[in-house]
Design an enzyme around this catalytic site. Structure first.
Site, PDB file in Angstrom:
ATOM      1  N   CYS A 288       7.266  24.981 -10.389  1.00 13.79           N
ATOM      2  CA  CYS A 288       6.103  25.276 -11.139  1.00 13.79           C
ATOM      3  C   CYS A 288       6.036  26.669 -11.606  1.00 13.79           C
ATOM      4  CB  CYS A 288       4.769  25.124 -10.182  1.00 13.79           C
ATOM      5  SG  CYS A 288       3.319  25.583 -11.003  1.00 13.79           S
TER       6      CYS A 288
ATOM      7  N   CYS B  40       5.859  14.218 -19.475  1.00  7.54           N
ATOM      8  CA  CYS B  40       6.346  14.824 -20.754  1.00  7.54           C
ATOM      9  C   CYS B  40       5.832  16.290 -20.334  1.00  7.54           C
ATOM     10  CB  CYS B  40       5.573  14.523 -21.999  1.00  7.54           C
ATOM     11  SG  CYS B  40       6.072  15.455 -23.707  1.00  7.54           S
TER      12      CYS B  40
END
Ligand SMILES: [Zn+2]
Length: 185
Positions: free
Chosen positions: A98, A169
């Site tokens: 992240c 996605c």
């Protein structure tokens, strides 16, 4: 629905989406197990974030911490233009973490070429995302957020390859690639 309420919802449009706060997993007993799993995906010696320690920052702090493009996607639920991410062509072995908080989210073994122009994955490292429905395109889509910092990453579709049939996605600007050989990406 009362007419005034309906009008308010319509006027608010996409901006009505509730803010997603980072939250520890519902099952606190699984925290150590989860952290052990996360650790197994990271390079040796890397700090392993704890699922019990969400990273909740103010918008101003996020703005300072993230590049503008990442801030737009992760804190304002924007979407990067298709085909713009260098990570589309990233084929080296490694981990996708992240960009907001460093939590490892995917490995290179989970990535596949979806042809959509966004980095795509058919599964994730366990327990790293929470999902919610949004209605930006009128029909409901499932968007997913980092469990640790609440950052928006992308949308989940059911047209992925086997064995899961799922397609995560993901916006490339929300990811940081850590190659397995330890050199910086
Ligand atoms: Zn995060």
């Amino acid at each position: 629905m009362e007419r005034r309420t309906l009008l308010k919802v319509l006027l608010a449009g996409p901006f009505a989406a509730q803010r997603v706060l980072a939250a520890p997993p519902a099952n606190m007993n699984g925290i150590e197990e989860l952290q052990k799993q996360w650790k197994s995906f990271l390079p040796a010696g890397a700090a392993v974030p704890s699922p019990a320690e969400p990273l909740n920052l103010t918008n101003g702090e996020w703005q300072k911490r993230l590049p503008a493009a990442s801030y737009n996607v992760m804190r304002e639920e924007g979407t990067e233009r298709a085909g713009t991410s260098p990570l589309n062509n990233e084929k080296r072995a490694g981990v996708f973490a992240c960009a907001g908080c460093g939590l490892p989210l995917f490995t290179s073994a989970m990535k596949y070429d979806s042809g959509t122009g966004w980095p795509s994955f058919f599964t994730t490292i366990p327990g790293v995302f929470q999902t919610k429905k949004d209605f930006y395109l009128v029909y409901p889509r499932t968007e997913y957020h980092c469990i640790r910092c609440g950052g928006h990453h992308g949308h989940l579709f059911d047209d992925g390859p086997p064995p899961t049939g799922l397609r995560y996605c993901n916006n490339g600007v929300a990811l940081r690639f850590i190659p397995k050989d330890g050199s910086s990406a």
